[in-house]
Design an enzyme around this catalytic site. Sequence first.
Site, PDB file in Angstrom:
ATOM      1  N   ASP A  95     -54.348  25.948 -55.447  1.00  0.00           N
ATOM      2  CA  ASP A  95     -53.765  25.992 -54.053  1.00  0.00           C
ATOM      3  C   ASP A  95     -52.411  25.595 -54.121  1.00  0.00           C
ATOM      4  O   ASP A  95     -52.055  24.507 -54.745  1.00  0.00           O
ATOM      5  CB  ASP A  95     -54.668  25.075 -53.229  1.00  0.00           C
ATOM      6  CG  ASP A  95     -54.305  25.040 -51.757  1.00  0.00           C
ATOM      7  OD1 ASP A  95     -55.362  25.034 -50.997  1.00  0.00           O
ATOM      8  OD2 ASP A  95     -53.219  24.997 -51.489  1.00  0.00           O
ATOM      9  N   ASP A 118     -52.333  31.302 -49.902  1.00  0.00           N
ATOM     10  CA  ASP A 118     -51.932  30.218 -50.909  1.00  0.00           C
ATOM     11  C   ASP A 118     -52.789  29.768 -51.819  1.00  0.00           C
ATOM     12  O   ASP A 118     -52.541  28.697 -52.328  1.00  0.00           O
ATOM     13  CB  ASP A 118     -51.082  29.106 -50.241  1.00  0.00           C
ATOM     14  CG  ASP A 118     -51.936  28.002 -49.700  1.00  0.00           C
ATOM     15  OD1 ASP A 118     -53.122  28.448 -49.075  1.00  0.00           O
ATOM     16  OD2 ASP A 118     -51.637  26.930 -49.777  1.00  0.00           O
ATOM     17  N   GLU A 119     -53.969  30.363 -51.641  1.00  0.00           N
ATOM     18  CA  GLU A 119     -55.050  29.810 -52.346  1.00  0.00           C
ATOM     19  C   GLU A 119     -56.057  30.799 -52.949  1.00  0.00           C
ATOM     20  O   GLU A 119     -56.227  31.792 -52.512  1.00  0.00           O
ATOM     21  CB  GLU A 119     -55.890  28.871 -51.203  1.00  0.00           C
ATOM     22  CG  GLU A 119     -56.982  28.041 -51.754  1.00  0.00           C
ATOM     23  CD  GLU A 119     -57.572  27.551 -50.440  1.00  0.00           C
ATOM     24  OE1 GLU A 119     -56.888  27.309 -49.433  1.00  0.00           O
ATOM     25  OE2 GLU A 119     -58.634  26.738 -50.481  1.00  0.00           O
TER      26      GLU A 119
HETATM   27  N1  LIG Z   1     -54.360  24.211 -39.489  1.00  0.00           N
HETATM   28  C1  LIG Z   1     -53.907  24.952 -40.193  1.00  0.00           C
HETATM   29  C2  LIG Z   1     -53.981  24.859 -41.791  1.00  0.00           C
HETATM   30  C3  LIG Z   1     -53.430  25.688 -42.417  1.00  0.00           C
HETATM   31  N2  LIG Z   1     -52.124  26.489 -42.127  1.00  0.00           N
HETATM   32  C4  LIG Z   1     -51.284  27.311 -42.861  1.00  0.00           C
HETATM   33  C5  LIG Z   1     -50.057  26.376 -43.424  1.00  0.00           C
HETATM   34  C6  LIG Z   1     -50.506  25.965 -44.618  1.00  0.00           C
HETATM   35  O1  LIG Z   1     -49.179  25.671 -45.530  1.00  0.00           O
HETATM   36  C7  LIG Z   1     -51.093  27.223 -45.261  1.00  0.00           C
HETATM   37  C8  LIG Z   1     -52.061  26.647 -46.467  1.00  0.00           C
HETATM   38  O2  LIG Z   1     -53.069  25.907 -46.005  1.00  0.00           O
HETATM   39  P1  LIG Z   1     -53.763  24.759 -46.680  1.00  0.00           P
HETATM   40  O3  LIG Z   1     -54.774  24.088 -46.346  1.00  0.00           O
HETATM   41  O4  LIG Z   1     -53.770  24.976 -48.181  1.00  0.00           O
HETATM   42  O5  LIG Z   1     -52.500  23.553 -46.450  1.00  0.00           O
HETATM   43  P2  LIG Z   1     -51.242  23.155 -46.973  1.00  0.00           P
HETATM   44  O6  LIG Z   1     -51.062  24.269 -48.222  1.00  0.00           O
HETATM   45  O7  LIG Z   1     -50.309  23.236 -46.223  1.00  0.00           O
HETATM   46  O8  LIG Z   1     -51.343  21.909 -47.845  1.00  0.00           O
HETATM   47  P3  LIG Z   1     -52.222  21.434 -48.968  1.00  0.00           P
HETATM   48  O9  LIG Z   1     -52.906  22.705 -49.518  1.00  0.00           O
HETATM   49  O10 LIG Z   1     -51.476  21.029 -49.887  1.00  0.00           O
HETATM   50  O11 LIG Z   1     -53.092  20.403 -48.518  1.00  0.00           O
HETATM   51  O12 LIG Z   1     -52.139  27.688 -43.946  1.00  0.00           O
HETATM   52  C9  LIG Z   1     -52.069  26.545 -40.728  1.00  0.00           C
HETATM   53  O13 LIG Z   1     -51.078  27.131 -40.275  1.00  0.00           O
HETATM   54  N3  LIG Z   1     -52.699  25.884 -39.878  1.00  0.00           N
HETATM   55 MG   LIG Z   2     -52.260  24.845 -49.751  1.00  0.00          MG
END
Ligand SMILES: Nc1ccn([C@H]2C[C@H](O)[C@@H](COP(=O)(O)OP(=O)(O)OP(=O)(O)O)O2)c(=O)n1
Ligand SMILES: [Mg+2]
Length: 1097
Positions: free
Chosen positions: A349, A449-450
């Site tokens: 991720d 992204d995952e």
């Molecule tokens: N409530 C949310 C959760 C996520 N996303 C979007 C923005 C994030 O960048 C992307 C990926 O979600 P992730 O849960 O992987 O979160 P991040 O990548 O931002 O953080 P991390 O994976 O480091 O916890 O999805 C969003 O728009 N709203």
């Molecule tokens: Mg992420």
Amino acid sequence: MTGSAEFRIKRPIEYMRAKKAKLKIQEAELQRQTPDEFPPIFRGLTIHVNGYTNPSHAELRRLIVQRDGDFQHYLSKSKVTNIVASNLTYSKMHEFRMYKIVTPNWIIDSVTAGRLLPWRDYRLYNPVASQTHLNFQETSRKSPTKASHSPTSLVKPLEHEDVSEAHQRTSQTEQSVSSGSSAGAYGRTFTSREPNEVLTSAEEDQAMDTAEPTSPADNQPSIDKRTRSPRRNVDDISSKYLFRVHELDASGSPPTSPRKRRIISMSHEPNASIVGAELNKELLANEWNRKNSSLAPDFMEKFYKQSRLHYLSTWKAELKAYTSRLQQEQVNRIQRRPAATRRLIMHIDLDCFFASVGIRDRPYLAEMPVAVSHSKGTDTENSSSDVASSNYIARKFGIRNGMNIGKARQLCPNLFVIPYEFEKYKKVSHKFYSIIFQYADKLQAVSVDEALLDISTQIAKADCGEEEEFATRIRAEIKEITGCNASVGIGPNILVARIATRMAKPNGHFYCKPSEVLDFMADEDIEHLPGVGWALAEKLEAKGIEKLVQLRQLSKLSLQEEFGAKTGEMLYNFARGIDNRPLEVDKPRQSWGVRFENEEQVRKFVTDLSGEVSKRLVSVESKARALTLKIRKVEATEAWKHMGHGPCDSYSKSVTLSRLTNETSLIAEHAWALMKQFNPNPNDIRGIGIQMQKLQPVKEPVANYNARHDVSSQRKLDFFAKSAKVTLEPDDLETSVSKRNDLQQEGRAHGTSGPTKASTNNSETASSVTPATETVASVPNRRQSITTTQTFSQIDLPPWSQVDPSVLLDMPEKTRKKILQAYGTRQIGPQTDHRDNDVRTEAPKQRQHPNPTLRPSMVSLPSASQLDPQVLEELPASVRQEIEAAYTKSTTGKLNSTETSAARTSSSVGARVGKGHVTKEATISLTQAPKWNLIRFKRQDDAEESGTGTDDIDPEVLAALPEDVRNEVLAEHHRTKLAEQRQMEHKANYEALKRIERKVNRSSAESVRVSSTPPSLMGHVYIDDIRGDLRSWVNEFPEGPEPEDVSTVQNYLFKLVTYKDLEKASLILLYWRALADKTGSGDWIAQIYGTGWRLVQ
DNA sequence: ATCCTCCCCTAC
DNA sequence: TAAGGTAGGGGAGGAT
Ligand SMILES: Nc1ccn([C@H]2C[C@H](O)[C@@H](COP(=O)(O)OP(=O)(O)OP(=O)(O)O)O2)c(=O)n1
Ligand SMILES: [Mg+2]
């Protein structure tokens, strides 16, 4: 745009009141140092809290429990004395009608007063008919706290409405509520600095100065919790939307609540309705005008274009298709890999994805707290924009993804907000995937992204550090190529891998050996378990369970009893690090939906929506067999009088279509029909949603990326292969036939057989079953089909229903016979057996007989669109060909290559491979319709526009075309562009299947009713059903109809006219005329036509 | 016994 | 300004 499927309506909220109440309580509690000191005011009461509430669910629970009240998470099974809710849907209202339903204020005020206040003063809904007044009174009566909000009260007198504020997340509420003293509730003070501006490239430099983290995370704990709690529930959302709109309408007056208006819907406020229907209507009318006139179309487009969640969803779908395709192509490669000795799963991720990409191109922000959002959040009080992603620095302040930007800014005044850059995200994502793909035996796209990778064969020696090296290598490569950090978790299963990733972040990796799983997970919070969200966590927490270790104390049985079989088992296993879920590599999509708003010209709106839905279906290369229309509307006056119900509610109705479709006209027709069933007062409509379910891929989904499809030849191979093996569902054919004959009851009998089979299927199994290599491309489809088959115990291929008739036609007779025989051999379902045999052998030939009506002569007629695929299917090949040929000519012109057909081809029928739902799908598949359907439907469309015209595509012609071409033609015909070739194979199969299936379905359902009853016509609201009815009718009475029937039909037409559904009336007439022309059955048909025409005129 | 429908929940 | 979408797992309870 609630994410959820719901349309509950919310009421306006009164922030101040809620806030004050909360503060007051906190204050009171502070004075009593010990829990023991709480007065047991709720002793003897068993209280259940439903839905969103202003003091949060958890907060209410605390208040209740502390004061000796019995808090029940479940209504059933307990002797609940009171239900606390801020809002209830109609159905819930009904469900709870025997309970004492009160608003959260009852709890709050009682707590504040230190004694139990009379619940009657806090009823959520007043049982009396003349609610309006009562409500007012009630409001006034309410606690002092309420009185404070006065301004709002006029419009939103009901207390519960206030409460509805709760709809917002707690956190949000707080912010918005207190303009001056933000977050006061939590006792925190925020320095109010100048918020940083949104950094745009231009401003970035300056911004830098400001950037320094402010107060770090002291408050995080409390805030955190709240932030998480969230669930923007339906209520929440709707309230926002609805209300906002309302406020806007009220225009002159300033909005009562601080919230912003996300107005997507056209709803009105419930309150308004309460106050006065008239006022309400006026407001609504304005609203309508505004929206209707121009906003709707544009609005939606813009909306989606900026919706991160929409993008996420879209991307995910694309990635699934993309990865599925790639993996199919790589089957060979995978097979060559060494056998795995253990299962090893890797979860990867990207760290704070959106933020990361933004920061990557803004290096100077690297050390600053950054968030991605549409709004700067400068207006801490009102901005409700969400933080999509925040970097880890910002997270130290307690900022979380999904958090309201206003709140984020409060937590971190110096937060740097950067805009969305969707294109970049997509590019990075693509790079990311292309990298990880190389390291996976199997890959499941989880998100943009995952991803989950099966790396069982990627590491030679277990537990020697190779896992870490592997992770390091991949992460380095990703960093290099994308500029973003990725974190990796590796473990023996998906669950462990995911949790490992949690631990690894940010920018790290973690490998959890099987032997360490238990310890590794012991201290994990239950809410970190995938699948455990707010609701489950709440329930568990209520049982005193917060950590996995504690969860392990509960027996599987008790968990299942409380949470259900699957969920209970999941919890039981997850608590122990057990997770047997396989990676979902090629599961085809199962449903598809869109949501939007609409309005007075509900009709137009519905039509537009249908167009959009159709477009989407096409883009997904799928067709659906079920449609659900949801509407949110002000509750009928009477209804709430009787029910003591609130002002508005949501309703939904669904229909199972007789065949698969992705046609705008059909969708619109059905949606409209459902709408009419609701017969809502336009003014009462607040929102409309259309969702299509039971999708069947027309073919395979194509990825945007670089998908390239295979050769057409493949399909053919596949097809043949399949056909040879096929199991088939002759059943369908037969079933349908039989039904026709019966004409009497049926409804959906055949579905049954299908489902059963389906239920059994396992995607995996299926895939494995898949025989050869060539198939690769088609794997997904096969699966499905296989699955189905399996159930039956059949074999690989396509169920008979999947066989494309046109393909059969295409084949040399010999081949065709072989195939048919093959089918005939196998038998399947109970019902089918006999028939199957027949079918195979004769299938083609004798079918027709059952129903006299079906005879070729009869059939031939109407426009192609009118042809009932089922009927065709049943006909002997020769006959069918004739018929088709007849059509060919007319249609040919239209045929182009391309679009539609491809879409339809798709695939797999039902899709869900692994679940119980599968069954349904299977069923569905049986029901669906193929190209023919399309054509037919299309025709309908055409018919609408041009009249009977019909025949765009000649079935015959189609049949004659190579599959690919044929498919293409169909596709184009439809308009959409879907497809790619490789799908053709699938398509062919599916189409065939669908046709057959759908035919079956139809015949049973439609035919039956036709003759059956007067109301029957009415019973059928959908144009196709009605057409089917009419057709059957004509067929059944070549000599002339029963007077009674005639009057029924006329009556129906008359009603249509009365109802102002001239369009449908016209369509029906046109159809009728076509029937008359082609059938040549007698004058009576023409006479009726004349009568009807005059009527409509 | 299974279905199916209507929700509810979760995830990103 | 703001864009709270959307697919899929699952459960309860009624229909068959
Ligand atoms: N409530 C949310 C959760 C996520 N996303 C979007 C923005 C994030 O960048 C992307 C990926 O979600 P992730 O849960 O992987 O979160 P991040 O990548 O931002 O953080 P991390 O994976 O480091 O916890 O999805 C969003 O728009 N709203
Ligand atoms: Mg992420």
